[in-house]
Design a protein around this motif. Sequence first.
Motif, PDB file in Angstrom:
ATOM      1  N   ALA A  63      25.208  31.238  13.164  1.00 26.66           N
ATOM      2  CA  ALA A  63      24.615  31.516  11.844  1.00 26.66           C
ATOM      3  C   ALA A  63      23.715  32.738  11.966  1.00 26.66           C
ATOM      4  O   ALA A  63      23.641  33.575  11.063  1.00 26.66           O
ATOM      5  N   ASN A  64      23.015  32.842  13.094  1.00 26.03           N
ATOM      6  CA  ASN A  64      22.108  33.984  13.299  1.00 26.03           C
ATOM      7  C   ASN A  64      22.851  35.305  13.156  1.00 26.03           C
ATOM      8  O   ASN A  64      22.339  36.259  12.565  1.00 26.03           O
ATOM      9  N   LYS A  65      24.074  35.362  13.679  1.00 22.17           N
ATOM     10  CA  LYS A  65      24.809  36.640  13.629  1.00 22.17           C
ATOM     11  C   LYS A  65      25.270  36.914  12.200  1.00 22.17           C
ATOM     12  O   LYS A  65      25.327  38.070  11.772  1.00 22.17           O
ATOM     13  N   ALA A  66      25.602  35.868  11.445  1.00 25.01           N
ATOM     14  CA  ALA A  66      25.943  36.077  10.031  1.00 25.01           C
ATOM     15  C   ALA A  66      24.711  36.589   9.280  1.00 25.01           C
ATOM     16  O   ALA A  66      24.817  37.529   8.474  1.00 25.01           O
ATOM     17  N   LEU A  67      23.543  35.990   9.553  1.00 22.60           N
ATOM     18  CA  LEU A  67      22.308  36.481   8.915  1.00 22.60           C
ATOM     19  C   LEU A  67      22.107  37.955   9.272  1.00 22.60           C
ATOM     20  O   LEU A  67      21.694  38.766   8.440  1.00 22.60           O
ATOM     21  N   GLU A  68      22.441  38.308  10.509  1.00 24.19           N
ATOM     22  CA  GLU A  68      22.238  39.689  10.958  1.00 24.19           C
ATOM     23  C   GLU A  68      23.235  40.665  10.323  1.00 24.19           C
ATOM     24  O   GLU A  68      22.905  41.834  10.107  1.00 24.19           O
ATOM     25  N   VAL A  69      24.445  40.200  10.044  1.00 23.62           N
ATOM     26  CA  VAL A  69      25.416  41.057   9.350  1.00 23.62           C
ATOM     27  C   VAL A  69      24.877  41.372   7.948  1.00 23.62           C
ATOM     28  O   VAL A  69      24.897  42.529   7.490  1.00 23.62           O
ATOM     29  N   VAL A  74      12.752  44.387  13.418  1.00 19.97           N
ATOM     30  CA  VAL A  74      12.359  43.939  14.757  1.00 19.97           C
ATOM     31  C   VAL A  74      13.578  43.368  15.485  1.00 19.97           C
ATOM     32  O   VAL A  74      13.676  43.460  16.708  1.00 19.97           O
ATOM     33  N   ASP A  75      14.502  42.815  14.729  1.00 23.66           N
ATOM     34  CA  ASP A  75      15.704  42.228  15.321  1.00 23.66           C
ATOM     35  C   ASP A  75      16.326  43.239  16.294  1.00 23.66           C
ATOM     36  O   ASP A  75      16.491  44.424  15.959  1.00 23.66           O
ATOM     37  N   SER A  76      16.675  42.790  17.501  1.00 25.72           N
ATOM     38  CA  SER A  76      17.043  43.737  18.560  1.00 25.72           C
ATOM     39  C   SER A  76      18.285  44.559  18.200  1.00 25.72           C
ATOM     40  O   SER A  76      18.354  45.747  18.505  1.00 25.72           O
ATOM     41  N   GLU A  77      19.251  43.932  17.526  1.00 29.72           N
ATOM     42  CA  GLU A  77      20.492  44.649  17.185  1.00 29.72           C
ATOM     43  C   GLU A  77      20.208  45.757  16.172  1.00 29.72           C
ATOM     44  O   GLU A  77      20.747  46.857  16.258  1.00 29.72           O
ATOM     45  N   HIS A  78      19.356  45.426  15.194  1.00 26.26           N
ATOM     46  CA  HIS A  78      19.065  46.377  14.120  1.00 26.26           C
ATOM     47  C   HIS A  78      18.133  47.471  14.606  1.00 26.26           C
ATOM     48  O   HIS A  78      18.216  48.614  14.163  1.00 26.26           O
ATOM     49  N   ASN A 100      11.412  38.413  10.307  1.00 28.91           N
ATOM     50  CA  ASN A 100      11.864  37.389   9.354  1.00 28.91           C
ATOM     51  C   ASN A 100      13.082  37.881   8.563  1.00 28.91           C
ATOM     52  O   ASN A 100      13.007  38.280   7.404  1.00 28.91           O
ATOM     53  N   LYS A 101      14.242  37.859   9.230  1.00 23.72           N
ATOM     54  CA  LYS A 101      15.481  38.359   8.604  1.00 23.72           C
ATOM     55  C   LYS A 101      15.843  37.557   7.373  1.00 23.72           C
ATOM     56  O   LYS A 101      16.536  38.041   6.480  1.00 23.72           O
ATOM     57  N   GLU A 102      15.348  36.278   7.322  1.00 20.90           N
ATOM     58  CA  GLU A 102      15.679  35.428   6.175  1.00 20.90           C
ATOM     59  C   GLU A 102      15.228  36.076   4.857  1.00 20.90           C
ATOM     60  O   GLU A 102      15.876  35.887   3.827  1.00 20.90           O
TER      61      GLU A 102
HETATM   62 MG    MG Z   1      19.030  39.522  16.820  1.00 19.89          MG
END
Ligand code: MG
Length: 371
Positions: A202-208, A136-140, A111-113
């Motif tokens: 938007a997902n990638k901005a949330l991830e940044v 859990v996010d794959s990039e992180h 839940n990156k939010e």
């Molecule tokens: Mg991801």
Amino acid sequence: MRGVAVLGSTGSIGRSTLAVLRRQREHFRVVALTAGSNASLLESQRLEWNPDFAGLVGPGDASAPGGGPGVLIEAATHPAVDIVVNAVVGAAGLDATLAALRAGKRVALANKESLVMAGELVLEAAREGGGELVPVDSEHSAVLQCLAGHGGQLERLILTASGGPFREWPAERVQEATVEEALRHPTWSMGSKISVDSATLANKALEVIEAHFLYGLPYDRIEVVVHPQSIVHAFVEFGDGSVLAQLGFPTMELPILYALTHPVRLPDSGVPRFDPIAAGSLTFEPVRADLFRTFDLGVAAGRAGGTAPAVFNAANEAAVAAFLDRRIPFGRIADTIHAVLNAHTTQPATALAAVREADRWARARALEEMS
Ligand code: MG
Ligand code: NDP
């Protein structure tokens, strides 16, 4: 044997988590499960896992017997739980992240939010409660895996983005894209909200923003590159110029397992084995600003700090829900977020009340913009 709570066990990440745990039964016990509204799937999961606690959040009625938002907190702070996998979608996951960290749990965070809305408060909860935040996010997860043993010298992160289904579309056509087209993700199978977030970037901005809080890096040292094959999950550059990357065929089961076991690894037979020849050419390209206005809006909100990321997140959630309900065309998602952010005066986000008020205000404002 470590106790695990899976919040959002009926969703895409929740079901992948249970698939991992099914193979790792000798190391983990499922202590708690929660679902949003899918009572029948929760019941079959309860029969399979026999957890100490299983709760349905339900349709927002806090007085419902055995249900309501308190379910998430109860599962997240259950005394037999060591690790909370937060796989709830959206702002609804924030309170459980905070409660679990305050209770000293490891939070395996899908839940990156949570982190986008209230990054400073989430880090503070972890410090105060002794909890631990593992992505859990794959990039992180890729970043965390590359950093093992190198922590202090991190210079720059490059997160990869698949580019979503519209990467090669003309910008005018994307404005009118249908729900079905937006949900047809080329490399990942995910819940509907994050699938739309991947189509807008938007997902990638949330991830940044997520990376900024997780790894304590300023925004000008976090970059994004489009990588349509989704094989390289992130690059990490160190102070000496050396770059490490983490690779693999796209599957969330590996980052989920690593979030449970970090800093060690457990053998697992369920993850597709890598084959560089089958993977073929790996290509990288810049993010197209004409196509992905939402990405720039989100990164700008991250840079603005304070309540701006919570406002970006809430406006995005409201606009994506309206798009999925077919109340607005795809192109209005970015327009709505833009208008809401323009109307917002950023406040400090050091108190939960300020974050909640920004979230409430942004949703109401987004509805006005879309009416
Ligand atoms: Mg991801
Ligand atoms: P899904 O929509 O598939 O699942 C969401 C889960 O949350 C479901 O169990 C749902 O319950 C539950 N839920 C929904 N609303 C509420 C609520 N108000 N209160 C409590 N529970 C609720 O989403 P995903 O699994 O795809 O994504 C979950 C999170 O993980 C998101 O934050 C996403 O960004 C992140 N993530 C997902 C990835 C993926 O590959 N899917 C990759 C990286 C991150 P029910 O279905 O019973 O209604």
